[in-house]
Design an enzyme around this catalytic site. Sequence first.
Site: not given
Ligand code: 5MM
Length: 338
Positions: A136, A219
Amino acid sequence: MNSKVLKQTIAEIFANGKGILAMDESTPTCKKRFEAAGIPQTIEMYRQYRQLIVTTPGLNESIGGAILFDETIRQQTDDGEPMVKALMKAGIIPGIKVDMGAKPLPEFPKELVTEGLDGLRERLAEYKTMGARFAKWRAVITIGEGILTDACIHANVHALARYAALCQEADIVPIVEPEVLMDGNHSIQETYDVTEKVLKALFSKLYLFKVDLEGIILKPNMIVAGKGCPNQNSVDEVAEATVNCLRSAVPASVPAIAFLSGGQSPKVAAEHLNAINKNFKDRLPWIVAFSFARAIQQPALDVWKGESSNIKKAQEILSSRAKIAAAARRGEYNSVME
Ligand code: 5MM
């Protein structure tokens, strides 16, 4: 690149109505979430929390893939079992966040570009030996006064395309995540316009860098108004705007879309995903699923509080939120499930 391998991984992740759990919070994000929940912010507590997740009974009924952070893919459970092995044993495919975070874009105040391309080929090779089958990379797009600029879009989609090509070279499925943030006062129409523009720029770059669209997972954000916008929209309006925007910009050759939750409450994120799948079934050429972090994890983190006596309850809540997201993926969500 072996397209067959990529397609097989995507098929396995989304088999039987499942989706993805994002558990790849970087250290600063983990720190923020733990601080807010009153949990000590230590590497050991992060490990215990990730252990809680990967050992949740029944998680594999709704989760087909889990995205890990570099720290976690190198960690073990109390029994000395690598976290990746625990996931694989449960039938959940391990994935890995490979970006190195969003950093300020020079000369473009308040705009960010995600870094991490240097050495990525070698890192992917290592992650593959550890069991990762997908990866990712998240680009962060902010709507605000005087921003978004074309330079920001260009820099971010260029990086996403280079990353995706490197993943496919290694037979690792790239999750391509261009997140238009909910932070701000912008209207749903502004989110629509910006997301459409970003996605069109992204797919043009993916084409330029010869990325096989049948071997990626997109995504994106849903099309919602900014958190500070006084005019918030109904579930059906959000679902319709999201479907229209994606149909306008995402080629049908992309096999799967897995939404981020972006700060929506778990219930609202489920309602939106459900309405998309229920009301617009005939207009979706792709699998439309989830890759939620907060909308699956947050209630469990709040219940756990870092106490071992709360693990069972937290795991039940985590499993239930994952089941709800999977029901929404199938368009079978009902508020009674809450
Ligand atoms: C888990 O959070 C991911 C990003 O983390 P960092 O900012 O710490 O690198 C983020 O990419 C996440 O996978 C997506 O935004 C989905 O998370 P949400 O909370 O938006 O469903």
